[in-house]
Design a protein around this motif. Structure first.
Motif, PDB file in Angstrom:
ATOM      1  N   TYR A 166     -14.885  -8.232 -27.472  1.00 33.81           N
ATOM      2  CA  TYR A 166     -13.418  -8.740 -28.240  1.00 33.81           C
ATOM      3  C   TYR A 166     -12.221  -8.774 -26.811  1.00 33.81           C
ATOM      4  O   TYR A 166     -10.822  -9.287 -27.264  1.00 33.81           O
ATOM      5  CB  TYR A 166     -13.015  -7.831 -28.747  1.00 33.81           C
ATOM      6  N   LYS A 167     -12.446  -7.578 -26.132  1.00 37.26           N
ATOM      7  CA  LYS A 167     -11.254  -6.957 -25.155  1.00 37.26           C
ATOM      8  C   LYS A 167     -11.202  -7.516 -23.519  1.00 37.26           C
ATOM      9  O   LYS A 167      -9.946  -7.992 -23.509  1.00 37.26           O
ATOM     10  CB  LYS A 167     -11.836  -5.371 -24.856  1.00 37.26           C
ATOM     11  N   ILE A 168     -12.286  -7.962 -24.061  1.00 37.27           N
ATOM     12  CA  ILE A 168     -12.550  -8.964 -22.119  1.00 37.27           C
ATOM     13  C   ILE A 168     -11.812 -10.278 -22.877  1.00 37.27           C
ATOM     14  O   ILE A 168     -11.292 -10.517 -22.215  1.00 37.27           O
ATOM     15  CB  ILE A 168     -13.241  -8.770 -21.532  1.00 37.27           C
ATOM     16  N   ILE A 169     -12.074 -10.332 -23.615  1.00 41.03           N
ATOM     17  CA  ILE A 169     -12.131 -11.988 -24.118  1.00 41.03           C
ATOM     18  C   ILE A 169     -10.277 -12.104 -24.400  1.00 41.03           C
ATOM     19  O   ILE A 169      -9.480 -12.665 -24.511  1.00 41.03           O
ATOM     20  CB  ILE A 169     -12.169 -12.527 -25.816  1.00 41.03           C
ATOM     21  N   LYS A 170      -9.354 -11.198 -25.418  1.00 38.51           N
ATOM     22  CA  LYS A 170      -7.738 -10.515 -25.239  1.00 38.51           C
ATOM     23  C   LYS A 170      -7.109 -10.443 -24.015  1.00 38.51           C
ATOM     24  O   LYS A 170      -5.813 -10.550 -24.363  1.00 38.51           O
ATOM     25  CB  LYS A 170      -8.223  -9.471 -26.836  1.00 38.51           C
ATOM     26  N   ASN A 171      -8.120 -10.020 -22.918  1.00 41.63           N
ATOM     27  CA  ASN A 171      -7.324  -9.610 -21.801  1.00 41.63           C
ATOM     28  C   ASN A 171      -6.242 -11.240 -21.355  1.00 41.63           C
ATOM     29  O   ASN A 171      -7.083 -11.726 -20.992  1.00 41.63           O
ATOM     30  CB  ASN A 171      -8.149  -9.064 -20.800  1.00 41.63           C
TER      31      ASN A 171
ATOM     32  N   ILE B  83      -5.228 -15.827 -17.452  1.00 42.07           N
ATOM     33  CA  ILE B  83      -5.205 -16.541 -16.673  1.00 42.07           C
ATOM     34  C   ILE B  83      -6.248 -16.917 -15.353  1.00 42.07           C
ATOM     35  O   ILE B  83      -5.600 -17.494 -14.478  1.00 42.07           O
ATOM     36  CB  ILE B  83      -4.152 -15.156 -15.911  1.00 42.07           C
ATOM     37  N   SER B  84      -7.039 -15.947 -14.985  1.00 43.85           N
ATOM     38  CA  SER B  84      -7.757 -16.272 -13.479  1.00 43.85           C
ATOM     39  C   SER B  84      -8.554 -17.540 -13.886  1.00 43.85           C
ATOM     40  O   SER B  84      -8.917 -18.227 -13.403  1.00 43.85           O
ATOM     41  CB  SER B  84      -8.389 -15.093 -13.606  1.00 43.85           C
TER      42      SER B  84
END
Length: 108
Positions: A7-12, A17-18
């Protein structure tokens, strides 16, 4: 714990942007990866054609030199390709039919 990392990766925001940058560079940009791939294929095809034509030019130059220097070769070529004959001579053309193509073969 693992769900929180995903969830943290998806929220980043850098992740998004990448992803956006990759999609943009792949399809929409004027220097896209797809365009580079097409250019590489066309370059490969053009170099193949160039090499083929260079070989053909060398072959034609050698035949031209042989035509200019060898009168027997000139006569042979005139008889076989252009069906020319001498004044008091008869020319018979026998056609042989193949399954793939039809060719005319001249005989004396």
């Amino acid at each position: 714990m693992i769900k929180e990392k995903k969830y943290k990766i998806i929220k980043n925001k850098y992740f998004w942007i990448s992803i956006f940058f990759f999609i943009w560079m792949s399809f929409f940009d004027s220097n896209s990866f797809m365009l580079h791939y097409k250019f590489q294929n066309s370059i490969r095809e053009m170099t193949y054609n160039r090499d083929y034509l260079k070989k053909k030019i060398l072959l034609e130059e050698s035949q031209l030199k042989k035509l200019k220097t060898d009168p027997m070769y000139l006569e042979k070529l005139a008889r076989e390709k252009f069906y020319m004959k001498k004044e008091n001579e008869d020319l018979f053309i026998v056609s042989i039919k193949n399954k793939k193509k039809q060719t005319n073969v001249p005989y004396k």
